[in-house]
Structures are given as structure tokens and as C-alpha cells.
Write a protein that holds these residues in place. Structure first.
Motif, PDB file in Angstrom:
ATOM      1  N   ARG A 188       0.826  -1.203   0.000  1.00 19.63           N
ATOM      2  CA  ARG A 188       0.000   0.000   0.000  1.00 19.63           C
ATOM      3  C   ARG A 188       0.858   1.250   0.000  1.00 19.63           C
ATOM      4  N   ALA A 189       0.283   2.326  -0.469  1.00 19.76           N
ATOM      5  CA  ALA A 189       0.979   3.613  -0.471  1.00 19.76           C
ATOM      6  C   ALA A 189       1.201   4.068   0.961  1.00 19.76           C
ATOM      7  N   GLY A 190       2.319   4.732   1.199  1.00 18.05           N
ATOM      8  CA  GLY A 190       2.619   5.245   2.534  1.00 18.05           C
ATOM      9  C   GLY A 190       4.109   5.202   2.798  1.00 18.05           C
ATOM     10  N   THR A 191       4.464   5.596   3.986  1.00 18.73           N
ATOM     11  CA  THR A 191       5.880   5.650   4.337  1.00 18.73           C
ATOM     12  C   THR A 191       6.296   4.365   5.043  1.00 18.73           C
ATOM     13  N   TYR A 192       7.580   4.112   5.040  1.00 20.05           N
ATOM     14  CA  TYR A 192       8.147   2.971   5.741  1.00 20.05           C
ATOM     15  C   TYR A 192       9.571   3.318   6.147  1.00 20.05           C
ATOM     16  N   ALA A 193      10.134   2.498   7.009  1.00 18.35           N
ATOM     17  CA  ALA A 193      11.506   2.726   7.470  1.00 18.35           C
ATOM     18  C   ALA A 193      12.141   1.396   7.847  1.00 18.35           C
ATOM     19  N   PHE A 194      13.462   1.345   7.757  1.00 18.99           N
ATOM     20  CA  PHE A 194      14.243   0.212   8.236  1.00 18.99           C
ATOM     21  C   PHE A 194      14.976   0.662   9.484  1.00 18.99           C
ATOM     22  N   ASN A 195      14.883  -0.113  10.544  1.00 22.79           N
ATOM     23  CA  ASN A 195      15.653   0.219  11.737  1.00 22.79           C
ATOM     24  C   ASN A 195      17.132   0.025  11.484  1.00 22.79           C
ATOM     25  N   SER A 196      17.487  -1.101  10.914  1.00 25.51           N
ATOM     26  CA  SER A 196      18.881  -1.368  10.597  1.00 25.51           C
ATOM     27  C   SER A 196      18.988  -2.621   9.743  1.00 25.51           C
ATOM     28  N   MET A 197      20.103  -2.711   9.054  1.00 28.08           N
ATOM     29  CA  MET A 197      20.390  -3.866   8.231  1.00 28.08           C
ATOM     30  C   MET A 197      21.898  -4.087   8.310  1.00 28.08           C
ATOM     31  N   TRP A 198      22.330  -5.287   8.688  1.00 30.83           N
ATOM     32  CA  TRP A 198      23.752  -5.543   8.815  1.00 30.83           C
ATOM     33  C   TRP A 198      24.058  -7.014   8.595  1.00 30.83           C
ATOM     34  N   GLU A 199      25.338  -7.276   8.422  1.00 28.36           N
ATOM     35  CA  GLU A 199      25.805  -8.644   8.271  1.00 28.36           C
ATOM     36  C   GLU A 199      25.760  -9.334   9.626  1.00 28.36           C
ATOM     37  N   VAL A 200      25.284 -10.562   9.655  1.00 29.33           N
ATOM     38  CA  VAL A 200      25.169 -11.325  10.893  1.00 29.33           C
ATOM     39  C   VAL A 200      26.564 -11.798  11.312  1.00 29.33           C
ATOM     40  N   PRO A 201      26.967 -11.483  12.545  1.00 27.73           N
ATOM     41  CA  PRO A 201      28.294 -11.927  12.991  1.00 27.73           C
ATOM     42  C   PRO A 201      28.324 -13.436  13.241  1.00 27.73           C
ATOM     43  N   ALA A 202      29.517 -14.033  13.141  1.00 31.99           N
ATOM     44  CA  ALA A 202      29.680 -15.449  13.468  1.00 31.99           C
ATOM     45  C   ALA A 202      29.426 -15.633  14.965  1.00 31.99           C
ATOM     46  N   PRO A 203      28.911 -16.790  15.371  1.00 33.14           N
ATOM     47  CA  PRO A 203      28.703 -17.031  16.801  1.00 33.14           C
ATOM     48  C   PRO A 203      30.018 -16.924  17.575  1.00 33.14           C
ATOM     49  N   GLN A 204      29.936 -16.412  18.804  1.00 38.00           N
ATOM     50  CA  GLN A 204      31.087 -16.409  19.696  1.00 38.00           C
ATOM     51  C   GLN A 204      31.036 -17.689  20.521  1.00 38.00           C
ATOM     52  N   SER A 205      32.176 -18.369  20.648  1.00 32.97           N
ATOM     53  CA  SER A 205      32.226 -19.647  21.353  1.00 32.97           C
ATOM     54  C   SER A 205      33.068 -19.539  22.612  1.00 32.97           C
ATOM     55  N   PHE A 206      32.572 -20.164  23.682  1.00 38.89           N
ATOM     56  CA  PHE A 206      33.229 -20.137  24.981  1.00 38.89           C
ATOM     57  C   PHE A 206      33.190 -21.537  25.583  1.00 38.89           C
ATOM     58  N   THR A 207      34.136 -21.828  26.461  1.00 39.35           N
ATOM     59  CA  THR A 207      34.152 -23.090  27.197  1.00 39.35           C
ATOM     60  C   THR A 207      33.879 -22.786  28.660  1.00 39.35           C
ATOM     61  N   LEU A 208      32.944 -23.519  29.242  1.00 39.84           N
ATOM     62  CA  LEU A 208      32.597 -23.325  30.650  1.00 39.84           C
ATOM     63  C   LEU A 208      33.226 -24.415  31.497  1.00 39.84           C
ATOM     64  N   ALA A 209      33.683 -24.027  32.669  1.00 37.43           N
ATOM     65  CA  ALA A 209      34.176 -24.973  33.666  1.00 37.43           C
ATOM     66  C   ALA A 209      33.305 -24.821  34.910  1.00 37.43           C
TER      67      ALA A 209
END
Length: 144
Positions: A27-48
Motif C-alpha cells: 500500500r501507499a505510505g511511508t516505511y523505514a528500516f531500523n537497521s540492516m547488517w551482516e550477521v556476525p559469526a557465533p562467539q564460542s566459549f568453554t565453561l568450567a
């Protein structure tokens, strides 16, 4: 090619390199994008043991989803079958906070949001705790 309806977020995985055209229709009207970016790779951690997580613990980057598309993955090893209690201390944006406990083979064992949970009879083994959401810090107080 991906599409979405008004007001919903969209994540496109494994998008091949190239030039793309974003087409907006309706439909006619205005719109906006909040943001668009490349998805970062997951961060990995080891728990003890005792398996606590907070902003910067067990190491830099842990306990913080830096973007709405960030994923933190924690590997933990249990040596005996027992009941575990997961005490989520704090979660910014808790409505959009999700976690999933996966087996070593990658299948989902259990999941939840920013709510404490008891996991009965978790077998000994290696697990991956995957945390995702809309961004922000979180804490998991002593998984025991």
C-alpha cells in the motif's frame, strides 16, 4: 530470495556474495528500516564448573549479545547424570531472549527464555548452551 510482511524482522542465512536489489511493495505510505547488517559469526566459549556466565565472564564477549543477530555458544561437560538448575540472573530485553541446550550431536535437549529452569536427569556428556536474542547483557548464576 526472501520476503517478509510488515513489522517483522527477517534474517537471511548463507546469502551468496553478489549485488542485490531490495524491492518494497504494498500500500501507499511511508516505511523505514531500523537497521540492516551482516550477521556476525557465533562467539564460542568453554565453561568450567561451577558454570557461571555474566558480562565478560568467563572471558571477554561472554554474557553479552552485541547485536540483535548475535549468538553466544558455551560448551560444557558433565561427568554424571544429575538434575541441573539454571538460574538466569538478569536478561536485558528478556522478552526477546532465548537459550537452547544441545547435545554433542547438535540435537536440542531443552530450551527456554529468560526464566529459571530445572533440567531433570541430564545425562553425562558434552553439551552446547546456545544463547540468542535482541541484544544486551545477561547472566546465568551457577548452573548446578
Amino acid at each position: 530470495m526472501a520476503s517478509c510482511r510488515s513489522g517483522s524482522d527477517q534474517q537471511i542465512r548463507d546469502l551468496p556474495a553478489g549485488t542485490y536489489k531490495l524491492v518494497v511493495s504494498g500500500r501507499a505510505g511511508t516505511y523505514a528500516f531500523n537497521s540492516m547488517w551482516e550477521v556476525p559469526a557465533p562467539q564460542s566459549f568453554t565453561l568450567a564448573a561451577p558454570y557461571s556466565i555474566s558480562n565478560g565472564v568467563p572471558t571477554t564477549g561472554a554474557g553479552n549479545l552485541e547485536t540483535a543477530a548475535s549468538i553466544d555458544e558455551y560448551t560444557l561437560v558433565t561427568t554424571t547424570t544429575k538434575t541441573w538448575y539454571m538460574d538466569w540472573g538478569t536478561c536485558q530485553n528478556s522478552f526477546y531472549f532465548n537459550w537452547e541446550l544441545r547435545t554433542e550431536a547438535g540435537s536440542k535437549f531443552t530450551n527456554g527464555m529468560c526464566n529459571d529452569q530445572q533440567i531433570k536427569d541430564l545425562p553425562a556428556g558434552t553439551y552446547k548452551l546456545v544463547v540468542s536474542g535482541q541484544g544486551g547483557t545477561y547472566a546465568l548464576n551457577n548452573i548446578s
